[in-house]
Design an enzyme around this catalytic site. Sequence first.
Site, PDB file in Angstrom:
ATOM      1  N   GLN A 167       0.837  -1.206   0.000  1.00 51.21           N
ATOM      2  CA  GLN A 167       0.000   0.000   0.000  1.00 51.21           C
ATOM      3  C   GLN A 167       0.870   1.252   0.000  1.00 51.21           C
ATOM      4  O   GLN A 167       0.577   2.220  -0.711  1.00 51.21           O
ATOM      5  CB  GLN A 167      -0.954  -0.025   1.196  1.00 51.21           C
ATOM      6  N   ASP A 312      -1.748 -11.565   4.820  1.00 53.00           N
ATOM      7  CA  ASP A 312      -3.192 -11.654   5.071  1.00 53.00           C
ATOM      8  C   ASP A 312      -3.625 -13.070   5.464  1.00 53.00           C
ATOM      9  O   ASP A 312      -4.755 -13.269   5.926  1.00 53.00           O
ATOM     10  CB  ASP A 312      -3.980 -11.190   3.838  1.00 53.00           C
ATOM     11  N   ARG A 386     -11.188 -11.383   7.804  1.00 51.59           N
ATOM     12  CA  ARG A 386     -10.296 -12.556   7.804  1.00 51.59           C
ATOM     13  C   ARG A 386     -10.337 -13.298   9.139  1.00 51.59           C
ATOM     14  O   ARG A 386     -10.145 -14.509   9.190  1.00 51.59           O
ATOM     15  CB  ARG A 386      -8.878 -12.152   7.436  1.00 51.59           C
TER      16      ARG A 386
END
Length: 425
Positions: A167, A312, A386
């Site tokens: 990012q 992630d 998640r």
Amino acid sequence: MTDIRVSKSLNSLRGIIEIPPDKSISHRAVMFAALAKGKSLIKNFSSGADPHSTLDVFLRLGIRHNFIDEKTLEIFSEGKLQAPTMELDCGNSGTTMRLMTGILAGQKFDSVMVGDESLSKRPMRRVIEPIALMGGEILSQEGHAPLKLFGRTLHGIDYVSKIASAQVKSCVLLAGLFADGVTSVTEPFVSRNHTEIMLKYLGADVTVEGKKVSISRSALAAREIDVCGDISSAAFFIVAGLIVPDSDLILKNVGLNPTRTGILDVVQKMGGQVEVLDERESAGEPVGDIRIKYSQLKSCDIGGEIIPRLIDELPVIAVLATQAEGKTVVKDAGDLRNKESDRIAAIVCELKKIGAEIEETQDGFVINGKTPLKGGVEVETYHDHRLAMSLYVAGLVAQKEILIKDFQWVDISFPEFLSLIDSLD
Ligand code: S3P
């Protein structure tokens, strides 16, 4: 609010699953199509709420779109953005806010970005600082959203990032697309490189030398972008297939970009049976099918360069490690505390409730396996998609039913999750 109950899977998981579109690539497809003059076609666009937040942000910047069907859309752009007349709402999406910071900083207009409660707690200095070095100006609430961006003329910088973050890297590169001179970003380890791949695919002047990526002002071409399946969504089925006895799953159309496949390396190190079939390419990204079978697993150490390649997946890897023989140590993952929730504290607390032997460390966790997960409890999801899906996978092997609170967060990245699970029964 949707609470759901999950009980031990009495059947093996068998069948073929079409993995839904990649969230990271869907965001970029909309952003870059909006910057390209003409009509772009995006195929297999994510139904997740996050990429739809990006789409909504561009509507407020004067970019029109038309859905041909649920997952196919056209984006129409004059190749430039219009000044927004209202705040740009990024919802729960860190990718939207951080990448848009790069796009908006060098425009000829000012803008304000806001986010939900979780996003408003996430650190934004990591993007504000490099943009300031480029001549940009952003006002924040002590490093958090709302962000007020003042359109400024930017100049290129040679930025060395302390963290491996796609990012941050993407924000700086996107600002570089509108800046004078060359803009470079070097990161400690290579993070996901979808921005570099897609910008090149659309004709931008991007060069990559190891951990350094450079870009100069470029016009993007409107092209067709076919989004591959999301390995971060596939991860829940990979782990479920490995730990539910006698399972044998084929996961179709999974993105296999090496900057994302850390989970496959971990599964192999743990002795899991995983096979990649029919490797191919889509919009510059490697893609294939994955076959996964129930396996006897052993523990492993996870740290260093692999962390950004599976960042992630760490909550569901924690679930996997509870079913592997021995001590699994995850380290160098301190940035997990800055995700949609503090994922280290959250997964440790919730898996402990279910019966795992797991301890928190400053930059990761340590798990002793193999532990029977007792279940019979209520667990929390911390506004985190998640977390919700990782706990569901744990529930599939727990001895007693678990109740997962606020399971609706799953819609952020994977609204199809429950129906795909049900399709296996
Ligand atoms: C993303 C980058 C990662 C990842 C996030 C999506 C992206 O964040 O955790 O879910 O699309 O660029 P960081 O860059 O903060 O590590």
